[in-house]
Design a protein around this motif. Sequence first.
Motif, PDB file in Angstrom:
ATOM      1  N   LEU A 122       0.971  -1.161   0.200  1.00 47.96           N
ATOM      2  CA  LEU A 122      -0.046   0.113  -0.096  1.00 47.96           C
ATOM      3  C   LEU A 122       0.994   1.362  -0.176  1.00 47.96           C
ATOM      4  N   THR A 123       1.420   1.500  -1.258  1.00 52.20           N
ATOM      5  CA  THR A 123       2.338   3.006  -1.333  1.00 52.20           C
ATOM      6  C   THR A 123       1.660   3.410  -2.798  1.00 52.20           C
ATOM      7  N   CYS A 145      -1.792  -2.911   5.138  1.00 54.47           N
ATOM      8  CA  CYS A 145      -2.821  -1.913   5.173  1.00 54.47           C
ATOM      9  C   CYS A 145      -2.904  -1.784   6.766  1.00 54.47           C
ATOM     10  N   GLN A 171      -6.303   4.368   4.182  1.00 51.21           N
ATOM     11  CA  GLN A 171      -5.236   3.281   3.216  1.00 51.21           C
ATOM     12  C   GLN A 171      -6.356   2.376   2.525  1.00 51.21           C
TER      13      GLN A 171
END
Length: 228
Positions: free
Chosen positions: A86-87, A109, A114
Motif C-alpha cells: 500500500l504505497t 494496510c 489506506q
Amino acid sequence: MKFFVDTADLDEIRDLAATGLLDGVTTNPSLIAKSGRNMLDVIAEICDVVPGPVSAEVTATDVETMLLEADVLASVASNVAVKVPLTPDGLKTCRALRDRDIMVNVTLCFSAAQAILAAKAGATFISPFVGRLDDIGLRGLDLIDEIVDIYEQFDTFDTEVLVASIRGPAHVVEAARSGAHVATLPPNVLRALYNHPLTDKGLDAFLKDWEATGQSILEQAAQRSAAE
Ligand code: G3P
C-alpha cells in the motif's frame, strides 16, 4: 467467510486443502524465504493444488518494475492474485493490473484511509494486518469493523476485506462477526479452530458407551444386505 491459508509450505497446503475448507492461499516474501524454495516454482505448485486465489507478492518498489514482476507472476497461473504494497506506486500498479482484469491483493494496510485508497484503485482484496496492530498496543479488529463499515456505504467499492496477520481463533471469530469477506490463517490457527475440550470429552463418552454395546454399524449393514 472465505478461508485462505497464509503459508508457502506445500505440505501444509496439501494437508489443509484436503479438509475441503480452503478457498485460497496468501504468501509474502518472508514466507517464500522461509520455504527456502524458488518463488515461481512454489507459486506454480500452490496454484495446482488450490484453485482459488493465490497471492504472490511483487518485490520491487517502483511502478515500472512492479508491473514487470506482476506480469511474470500473473503468467504463472490464472488464479494468481498479484500482491502489491500500500504505497503510491503499489496503488498505481493495482489500477493498471485491474484494468487488465488481473486480481490484486493490496497488502500492509494499517488504516481505514489506506483501505479507501485501495478500494478506489480497484483492489480485489485489501489486507489489513490485525496482529501487527495488536503488537503495538492498538486493537487490530477495530480496523476491520471500520473498513467493512466504510465499504458497505459505497456500491462502487468491490474490494473484499481480507483479514491478515491473524494470531488466533478469536481474531477469526471477531473478523467473521464484523462481516469480513476473507481471513487468511496461519496453518496452526486453522487447525486450532476445530478444537474444544467438550468435543473431545463428549466423543470419548459416546465411543465408550458404543463400545460397551458390542455393536458395529458396518457389520449390521452387511448382515442386512446378506439377509435380503
Ligand atoms: O501475509 C501477511 C500477514 O498475514 C503476515 O502476518 O504474522 O507476519 O504479522 P504476520
